[in-house]
Design an enzyme around this catalytic site. Sequence first.
Site: not given
Ligand code: NAP
Length: 254
Positions: A146, A159
């Site tokens: 991130s 986080y």
């Molecule tokens: P997201 O759509 O909320 O994706 C997170 C995924 O992780 C979801 O599919 C969720 O499943 C799964 N998850 C959560 N808790 C879990 C658990 N206990 N066991 C297994 N799976 C679990 O958000 P995203 O933005 O795509 O996030 C993906 C990654 O990118 C994360 O590591 C996040 O920190 C990172 N990131 C995102 C951003 C951003 O701007 N969006 C920026 C930097 C880093 P459910 O939906 O079914 O709960």
Amino acid sequence: MDTSNKWFSLHGKTALITGARTGIGQAIAVGLAKAGAKVVLVGHRDNMQDTELKVEQLGGSYETFLMDLSKVEEVKGKCEEILASLSIDIVVNNAGIIRREPAVSHSLEDWQAAMDTNINSVFLLCQAFAKPMLEREKGKIINIASLLSFQGGITVPGYAASKHAIAGLTKALANEWGASGIQVNAIAPGYIATNNTEALRNNEERNASILSRIPAGRWGKPDDLVGAAVFLASDASDYVNGHVLMVDGGWMAR
Ligand code: NAP
């Protein structure tokens, strides 16, 4: 002229992606499938149908496994279940959660939840899937970091700590496993429009402030991460190790 584009081809490879149900994980899973990989979709809820359908529509193949990454004590056993029937060439540790609460009132529970899902489980997944990679002397691990692997963020101390740890773990594992043909790298997404950032986009003031700092002038889309993921999963990155690749529309340059 050879048009096979072998550098970036993932044909014959099997890639496991955690958090493949939504957002960045879904986009990366579909992108790796498009590059030729069989994908192993990991989520903690029995509702991966949307991602499965997208892979099917490409003519790709997949398997789905349930694993709750917040339950660290179950992770090793679940990985062994997967390894009993599959050889995994590429692991994308993408699943993650964010808990927003000022540091002074940030509960230990929120802190622990972020640490368990975002880093403790990632360590266990890296350990489990690296073992057979070390025997084969080939493998790719991509951890989703991130901008908060570099910055502190606002009201997300657990986080930020977990994502700084992702950068450290990525480098530590790259050091240990590089000589055995395994590359461990990370992707640091900028501000991407997913469930993770919905609260920020719904806050008019934060949204405007974030947008004003992104040189690209827009929020990222999950598909913006696919090129970096295919690169780090493919032979094209065989001499790239311990790197945290920012895909942030230029945020960190400002
Ligand atoms: P997201 O759509 O909320 O994706 C997170 C995924 O992780 C979801 O599919 C969720 O499943 C799964 N998850 C959560 N808790 C879990 C658990 N206990 N066991 C297994 N799976 C679990 O958000 P995203 O933005 O795509 O996030 C993906 C990654 O990118 C994360 O590591 C996040 O920190 C990172 N990131 C995102 C951003 C951003 O701007 N969006 C920026 C930097 C880093 P459910 O939906 O079914 O709960």
